[in-house]
Motif scaffolding. Sequence first.
Motif, PDB file in Angstrom:
ATOM      1  N   ILE A   1      24.686 -48.421   3.383  1.00  0.00           N
ATOM      2  CA  ILE A   1      25.801 -48.682   1.749  1.00  0.00           C
ATOM      3  C   ILE A   1      26.144 -50.028   1.469  1.00  0.00           C
ATOM      4  N   ILE A   2      26.495 -50.576   2.661  1.00  0.00           N
ATOM      5  CA  ILE A   2      26.813 -51.259   2.831  1.00  0.00           C
ATOM      6  C   ILE A   2      26.203 -52.436   2.884  1.00  0.00           C
ATOM      7  N   TRP A   3      25.041 -52.310   3.951  1.00  0.00           N
ATOM      8  CA  TRP A   3      24.032 -53.494   4.514  1.00  0.00           C
ATOM      9  C   TRP A   3      23.007 -53.733   2.564  1.00  0.00           C
ATOM     10  N   GLU A   4      23.203 -52.862   2.391  1.00  0.00           N
ATOM     11  CA  GLU A   4      23.259 -52.618   0.403  1.00  0.00           C
ATOM     12  C   GLU A   4      23.519 -53.494  -0.018  1.00  0.00           C
ATOM     13  N   ARG A   5      24.444 -52.920   0.042  1.00  0.00           N
ATOM     14  CA  ARG A   5      25.576 -54.192  -0.831  1.00  0.00           C
ATOM     15  C   ARG A   5      25.116 -55.196  -0.724  1.00  0.00           C
ATOM     16  N   ILE A   6      25.307 -55.964   0.442  1.00  0.00           N
ATOM     17  CA  ILE A   6      25.840 -56.768   1.389  1.00  0.00           C
ATOM     18  C   ILE A   6      23.858 -57.179   1.216  1.00  0.00           C
ATOM     19  N   GLY A   7      23.148 -57.556   0.811  1.00  0.00           N
ATOM     20  CA  GLY A   7      21.838 -57.774   0.207  1.00  0.00           C
ATOM     21  C   GLY A   7      21.148 -57.659  -1.152  1.00  0.00           C
ATOM     22  N   LEU A   8      22.252 -56.922  -2.014  1.00  0.00           N
ATOM     23  CA  LEU A   8      22.367 -57.216  -3.329  1.00  0.00           C
ATOM     24  C   LEU A   8      23.083 -58.227  -3.461  1.00  0.00           C
ATOM     25  N   GLY A   9      24.355 -58.581  -3.151  1.00  0.00           N
ATOM     26  CA  GLY A   9      25.042 -59.740  -2.681  1.00  0.00           C
ATOM     27  C   GLY A   9      24.485 -61.525  -2.592  1.00  0.00           C
ATOM     28  N   MET A  10      23.782 -60.801  -1.639  1.00  0.00           N
ATOM     29  CA  MET A  10      23.059 -62.417  -1.441  1.00  0.00           C
ATOM     30  C   MET A  10      21.615 -62.756  -2.290  1.00  0.00           C
ATOM     31  N   ILE A  11      21.259 -61.338  -2.837  1.00  0.00           N
ATOM     32  CA  ILE A  11      20.343 -62.028  -3.468  1.00  0.00           C
ATOM     33  C   ILE A  11      20.670 -62.691  -5.341  1.00  0.00           C
ATOM     34  N   THR A  12      21.799 -61.244  -5.717  1.00  0.00           N
ATOM     35  CA  THR A  12      22.817 -61.978  -6.357  1.00  0.00           C
ATOM     36  C   THR A  12      23.415 -63.746  -6.699  1.00  0.00           C
ATOM     37  N   ILE A  13      23.944 -64.080  -5.985  1.00  0.00           N
ATOM     38  CA  ILE A  13      24.900 -65.292  -5.359  1.00  0.00           C
ATOM     39  C   ILE A  13      22.686 -66.221  -5.372  1.00  0.00           C
ATOM     40  N   SER A  14      21.977 -65.596  -4.909  1.00  0.00           N
ATOM     41  CA  SER A  14      21.265 -66.930  -4.767  1.00  0.00           C
ATOM     42  C   SER A  14      20.201 -66.888  -5.995  1.00  0.00           C
ATOM     43  N   ASP A  15      20.656 -65.978  -6.929  1.00  0.00           N
ATOM     44  CA  ASP A  15      19.926 -66.548  -8.860  1.00  0.00           C
ATOM     45  C   ASP A  15      21.010 -66.670  -9.784  1.00  0.00           C
ATOM     46  N   ILE A  16      22.155 -66.887  -9.152  1.00  0.00           N
ATOM     47  CA  ILE A  16      23.101 -67.654  -9.888  1.00  0.00           C
ATOM     48  C   ILE A  16      23.154 -68.741  -9.626  1.00  0.00           C
ATOM     49  N   SER A  17      23.568 -69.635 -11.304  1.00  0.00           N
ATOM     50  CA  SER A  17      23.015 -70.836 -11.809  1.00  0.00           C
ATOM     51  C   SER A  17      25.086 -71.767 -12.130  1.00  0.00           C
ATOM     52  N   LEU A  18      24.687 -73.065 -11.103  1.00  0.00           N
ATOM     53  CA  LEU A  18      25.832 -73.447 -11.911  1.00  0.00           C
ATOM     54  C   LEU A  18      25.985 -73.626 -13.107  1.00  0.00           C
ATOM     55  N   PRO A  19      27.261 -73.719 -13.983  1.00  0.00           N
ATOM     56  CA  PRO A  19      27.573 -73.705 -15.051  1.00  0.00           C
ATOM     57  C   PRO A  19      27.137 -75.106 -15.500  1.00  0.00           C
ATOM     58  N   THR A  20      26.421 -74.989 -16.581  1.00  0.00           N
ATOM     59  CA  THR A  20      26.280 -76.473 -17.244  1.00  0.00           C
ATOM     60  C   THR A  20      27.030 -76.837 -18.386  1.00  0.00           C
ATOM     61  N   ASP A  21      28.199 -76.228 -18.532  1.00  0.00           N
ATOM     62  CA  ASP A  21      29.271 -76.704 -20.051  1.00  0.00           C
ATOM     63  C   ASP A  21      29.675 -77.967 -19.510  1.00  0.00           C
ATOM     64  N   ASN A  22      29.181 -79.246 -19.896  1.00  0.00           N
ATOM     65  CA  ASN A  22      30.028 -80.151 -19.854  1.00  0.00           C
ATOM     66  C   ASN A  22      31.617 -80.391 -20.210  1.00  0.00           C
ATOM     67  N   ASN A  23      32.120 -79.861 -20.819  1.00  0.00           N
ATOM     68  CA  ASN A  23      33.148 -79.222 -20.892  1.00  0.00           C
ATOM     69  C   ASN A  23      34.174 -78.789 -19.418  1.00  0.00           C
ATOM     70  N   SER A  24      33.597 -78.424 -18.568  1.00  0.00           N
ATOM     71  CA  SER A  24      34.362 -77.710 -17.324  1.00  0.00           C
ATOM     72  C   SER A  24      35.319 -79.151 -16.794  1.00  0.00           C
ATOM     73  N   SER A  25      36.013 -77.854 -16.073  1.00  0.00           N
ATOM     74  CA  SER A  25      36.781 -79.210 -15.517  1.00  0.00           C
ATOM     75  C   SER A  25      36.345 -79.292 -14.291  1.00  0.00           C
ATOM     76  N   PRO A  26      36.830 -80.011 -13.218  1.00  0.00           N
ATOM     77  CA  PRO A  26      36.520 -80.557 -11.922  1.00  0.00           C
ATOM     78  C   PRO A  26      37.191 -78.807 -11.323  1.00  0.00           C
ATOM     79  N   VAL A  27      38.578 -78.970 -11.374  1.00  0.00           N
ATOM     80  CA  VAL A  27      39.060 -77.657 -11.098  1.00  0.00           C
ATOM     81  C   VAL A  27      38.110 -76.583 -10.826  1.00  0.00           C
ATOM     82  N   GLU A  28      37.494 -76.064 -12.069  1.00  0.00           N
ATOM     83  CA  GLU A  28      37.155 -75.092 -12.467  1.00  0.00           C
ATOM     84  C   GLU A  28      35.653 -74.793 -11.962  1.00  0.00           C
TER      85      GLU A  28
END
Length: 1815
Positions: free
Chosen positions: A1277-1304
């Motif tokens: 189960i942990i192995w599967e969660r790690i894999g899903l986490g990897m896939i999820t991270i791979s699909d995440i894109s960085l925010p495109t809001d120009n108002n995002s601060s450097p800290v965010e």
Amino acid sequence: MSGLIASLSAELLTLSNESRRKHPEIKEAAERSIIILRTHKERPGMDISQELAKNTDFLRPFILACETKHVKLITISIGCIQRLISHHAIPESSVKTVLKTLNDIMSQGVDIQLKILQTVPPLLSNYQTLHGELLAEALLVCFKLQESKIVVVNNTAAATLRQLVINIFEKVQEEDNINDKDGSIKPTSTVVSVHGEGVIALRPCARDAYYLFQDLCLLTNSENPVYLKLHNLSRTFGLELIESILTNHYKLFKTHPEFCALLRERVCPLIIKNFSDKSDFPTIMRLMRVIHILLGQFSEILVMECEIFLNMFIKILEPDNPLWQRVISMEIFRSICNDEALLRNIYRLYDKQGHSTNVFREMINAFGKLAAEKPQLLGVGSHSLIGHLHQGRESLEISGMAGVMGGAGQIDVPGLSTLTSIMKVKCVDQLDKADPPPIPETYIYYLALICLDSVADGLHRFVLNTFSGLIQKQQVEKAREHQNINSPPQSPLSPTYTQSTIFGITTLQQLESHPLYKDILIVTDMANTAWPGLLAAQSFFLTASLDEELFQGVLRAYQNFTIVCGVLQLTTPRDAFLTSLCKGAVPPSVIAASLAESKAVHSGGSSSSTGSEGTQGVTLSDGNLSCLKILLNIAQYLGGVLGDSWYLVLETLQLADFILFPKHARGGSRGSRRIGLQQSNSVTSLPTAGSSSSNPPSIKRTYSSGKGNIPPPSPSNQTNITGQQTAIDNDLNILLIQIRKLFENCKYLDDDALQAFTRALCKLNAYTSGIPLDNENSISGQDNVPMEGKVTKSTPLSAMRGNKSDEKSFAINKLQLVALINMPRLIVREPSLIWDLIISHLIKTANYVSTPTTIRMQACETIADIVIQAMSYASSEHIEIDERIQMQLLVSLSQLVNNPEKNFQDISKVRRMGLETLNKLLQTSGHSFTYGWSMIFDMIRSVCVISFTNESSEDEVDTASVESISVIDTQSFGVSNTKTSGLVRVAFPCLQLICTDFLSLLSPECLKQCINTLGAFGLQMDDLNISLTATGLLWNVSDFIQIKRAELEKNVQENVEQEHENTKKDITIEQEIEQFIQGELKPQTMNALWMLLLLQLSKICSDTRPEVRNGANQTLFRTIDMNGAVLKTQTWHTCVWKVLFPLLDSVKLASERAVKAMQQQQLNESAEKISSPQKKEFMVHHSRDTVDKQWDETKVIVLTGISGIFKNFIHMLVNLDDFEQAWGLLLSHLQDSCLNSSHEVAIASIKSLNTIIQFSDDVYSKEFKEKVLSFWQTAWIIWERIGLGMITISDISLPTDNNSSPVEISSIELTQFTQDTLTAYIVTFGDLYSVIHSKFQLDEIRRLLKIIKGILTYSKSPSYRPDYDYLTPLQESVFDILSRIDLSVSGAPATVLCEFADYIALAFMKKQEDEEIAKKQKSKGGHIGLQKSINSSKRENVTSNKSYSTVTYIVFSKISMRKAKEMFNKFVNDQGVYSEGAFARIIKSYGVPMKLKYDCPPSGKHVEDTELWKIATIALLEIVKDGLIALENFGDAISDECFVNIWKQLVDVLHGALISNSKPPTSIKIDQQDIDEEFDMNFLSRLQSDVMIHMGRPRVPQSLIRDLVKTIQEGSQLYSSDVKRQEVMNGYLNKPLPIPNGSPSSTKKSIEKLSEKVEGATAKIVPVARERFAYACLQCLFDLCSDDQNGEQEIKQRIAEVAAPILLERCASVIRNFTADQPLLGKVPFSSLSSRVRNDEILLILQQLIKLKFRRNILDVNKEEVKPNSLKKQVLSGSIAHLFYLYPIVCEAINLPDETIRALLKECLRKVGEELGVC
């Protein structure tokens, strides 16, 4: 002999034939001789030579032929006579006749004269009776021919005469030998009277030689001969013959008084008489050669004459004589000087007698006078000794010395060189010259130098050969003596010592009994006589410009002569030469410059050593170094007899050390060599005041070729200069080795010599350091040193006092070396020998109030080293360390340390020395200590332990972390005081040594102190390496404690329960640890110590320094791992919950705090950069230079360590009551570390997960496996969660809001997983699956495949491995996992096949998908760049676009194609494969590369393989063949929707494969295109046989059949046109041929359209590239409509009904268009290619139409329209219905001009007629 007979017979026959007309008597005589030969030939076994020698008639034809003066007859005869003489076949009585004949024919041509010269030598050799007048006559023949004007005859005759003369004297030697043996040779009647010998009767050969030599002397002296009938002889030739005789047979002259008398009576007067004409070069040169022989061989016989000659030669050396005579004289002197025996003989015969002239002395003086004749020519200036040396050599180096000879031997640059100052052929050897040859002007000075060197070398050779035997004999005797008294193997008198040439006083005592004692005395007198002249001359040459070889020769002569003087006890010349060498090695000008530079540096005048000034320090040249090497060689050999003269050598060595290794040259301690590139071509000092402007040059290397200021070396020369510096370093290394060897060899000196050597060193140190001596004169020995070697107050050493207060003492350093080398005599012998002398002087140096600190500390170090080495030597040699030795050592050390007059700084230094000495004592003799360990630990710990009080200031604890201090023993866990922190590095080696070697000597209390001390050193902040090493040493202590505990357990029997209780108490209650340690020694004591160690380690694990905490963690895990097998359950519980998990939490929290602090700092720096954009900084990024990376490394170590412990001790941990909680917590930590950390921590987490789930089937029982199965399911189960986490991270894109601060933006922390991490993750499942496979069902398989697919297509990795030719490790692991899946699970095969279908398309689809993602990411580049600038350490945050182009999946897709095919064949009868859509998906996936065809990526980059579309095509045909059969077998079990979908996919793939838009690349070869076309044709054939047969099934929609047939029809097009046909045909569209299957009106309309006339066109025809494939498609259309009666008629009928209209449309279009275009041929003729294609097309179609047997009833004719006319229905339903249908078109085309086409059209009409019955 048969060869002789044959050759003679042939020559006689030729002679007979040549003379038969004019000379019948010769013919007759020749025939008789032939008969004689035949007679002897018929009697085998006889010696033909002997028989012929008895017959005088046999020679007659040859004699007669020679008398004829006929050239040809003479040539034949002389050849035969020569052959007979060689075989001794001429009678002795005929010899005179032969000689007369030879004399008579001498006037003939050159060839005959040469044959005569060839005949005479064998005549003299083979006929021993040839003496007297006959011999003279034979010689006369050669002498007459030698007078010939023809060069070849003259030279041959001269060579023959030399041979004959030598042969005559060789016969004398043979005669003497025979006579000495048996006395068989009687003397002749000839007698001579010899002064002092009386009358001597001469034997035959001696008489000939006597008269010959006498006549040669007479003829040469222009007198009448007695023996030879010769009127005159060339003087030069005569002298050459005389020289040849004397050179080869000088022994005969010594044994024959008559010959010796000729030397005195004839040769010497001849020389004196002819020497008057000194302008005749050939004569004088040959006379001097003869004199040379007389001097060398007959000096004892011709004493007075040789004295005259020698004086004459010496007088010739005067400048008023011609140069060539002086040179020849010097060349002869050179040969004389090379003969050491001759030199001794000259001295004995003349100088030694007292009444004669001092030839030897005059000779040496003449050489010196000659050498100094023209000093400017030799490059000698007006400088000091070393100045002369450098300036002269500089001029030579500047010129390069090579090839600088001008015309007539003049050189361009003054100086001596072996390249320019010598002659290739010596002047005395140039016998072919009539005039003196060109002689280099410096050649004579070169000879003078060589002569002087040879004199010294010759004396040295004699002395060396004489004394080397004495030394070896002496060593053997002493070695035998020491063996008898059982001396140690390292005895200084051991014969194994390689330096067997050390000379001592004892060697001199054996001279009087030596057999060469008289010669030794002569050599002594010679050396005493020659040394003033030699020293003056050689000193002069040292000031001249010499090349390396000559300079080394001068130094070698220095060395050899000095050794001779030393061996022969000639003190004055020895010290004179030593003094000269010392000045040459270290010139006074260099010393003065060095002292001035040193004073300037210390006074601040030139403190900087940077720039150009850093390379212009004072140093020694190569010439100085060479002198120094020679000085060392001399001292090496004469060490036993130098006595007080040692001071000269040692002072020079110290001065050289002062100059070569100055401390100020590098601003630090000694040891760095000064090798600067100076403004000259040498490595020597700068010019001092009053010196030459040119710097002293190098002896061996040249750095520049000019004087004055030289610019720095250019980059192009930098490499060469570096190589030169390396060579200089190598030379200095050799010099240092030689110096060290000199001091090391002092152990072979006897006691007196060693004392003298040691006194010289003490005196040198005292005089240099300004230390008073009790009796300076007695120590220095100045009263005994001669003037040349006496050291006065004006020496440079007086200026060195106080010059450099931080400079170490050279003498003390060497005293230390001498003491250590002579340790046997230092310890075993009485202290009064050298111990008191050395130690007392060192102690006085250390305690003297004015001693500089550096020298004081050096003296302390020396004393300490001597004490340590003495203790070590006593132990190693098993010498009893009695009270005397101990007191001798300890008193010395005590006097060194306990000096109350030293200030605080000195006390600290002395304390440091004490610690260092302690360390050395422990290293050498620590095993001898039995008590005092507590005091030792207190000494060690005192450097870093203080007590903590409330008033303690921050400064007192600034070197350690306060929070790391243990609560167990506050007195032992302290921090260091900064004032004494430097001692930590000194004290720690002592502790390190104890922990590695002496733990077995420690009691429990001492072990406790040892652990506490190690903890203190681990926490100190002064030295990182010490903290690391201290942590590692705790491991050594732990290992020792456990071993000790095991030993105690074997000896102590206790109750198990009580032991368990005590153990629990030991490791949980810290207050009782001290109680166990203080109690009785038992296992619990060791347990308490081990727990104390573990707690100490746990404190260090939280250190702020990464190296320290990492080392502590590793040591902690290793300790637990090594001892875990003996831990009890409660102990494990404590370790898990009190040590391991808290360690995970603390590392995580500490790392988060450190990273936040770092990010805040970087944010501040980034803001400063934004506010100040003009500042540009560059970040140097290393692998471990940031805080987060360092903490990542710690996390990796912790995760790896904990996982290893869980894996190794799972069988013990599983028994814990709360193991399930611990297991889950560990897995959660691993999941969190993997998904929320860097890729290093991520891969470590994956590997740790893989580690803990490792399961060996051979180790654990079945019950245990069942027990842990639930835990492994949790891991899944942990192995599967790690894999899903990897896939999820791979699909995440960085925010495109120009108002995002450097800290965010910086707070978004996405892990980039490397390919290695992903591979490890996939591999981990393999080990996990081996345990849980029984619980793995279809749902789990689908979840697994989803994870694998996501991991496989992960696109965020920083880099990817190339996969053009080979699978990446990740892809290999994926295939491995897929191969392990249990396919017996229902639905598994279809699921896996669908996955393979996706894998096949990756190589063709993933690239496009990634490019789309890359475009999206590109728009967000600004945000990513901003994030990079804020947090540069997050390497995982930004994905390089390079990843989208580096993953090809080519090999992966290829293997997936094959594996999918293999798996499908295995499960072809599995209904789920079809019902679940797997079959259709595989067909679709195969179709992707088939459609792309040439647009597919290459099948391999470096490995050739089949193209991807071909692999897919082959695999598709294989699976379709079996799959369609299986599909039909399932019948209605497969839904219509699924069935039709499969066929749709198949038809779509076939259309894309047959009608591909992909064009072959331009680089493809024609042969490859043909292969590809053939492949497609085979593919089409396989479609007909394997696919089309199933397409006629009722469930297959007719539209799909029509689509496939239209695809084939499209592929049958042979050409294309650039003009649309409908435009030319007035709007008539070439639509599909209307078939009568509609209403009557539509049928009528179609017929009208068919009959409608088409207008021609001149459109450009472009043939297709694949013509054969088009014909194959066309043939396929005909085959589909053919009436084939072989099986499956209904299926074929259904297909033919669809294909027939399409075929008829295709045929009608070709015929109609061809007919319409034919009339335009006259206007726009077809091109040859297009004409051929169209003709071939219509011919093929007409031929196929004629052959075609049309399938019946496939044309759908409207029944209402054909009722009245049954004939139409009949013909359109018959076997030639196609011809009836095309009848109008055929009729229209019947008038085509081509006869072949017209014939085929007629045949079509005829077949129509036959069908109607009219033909």
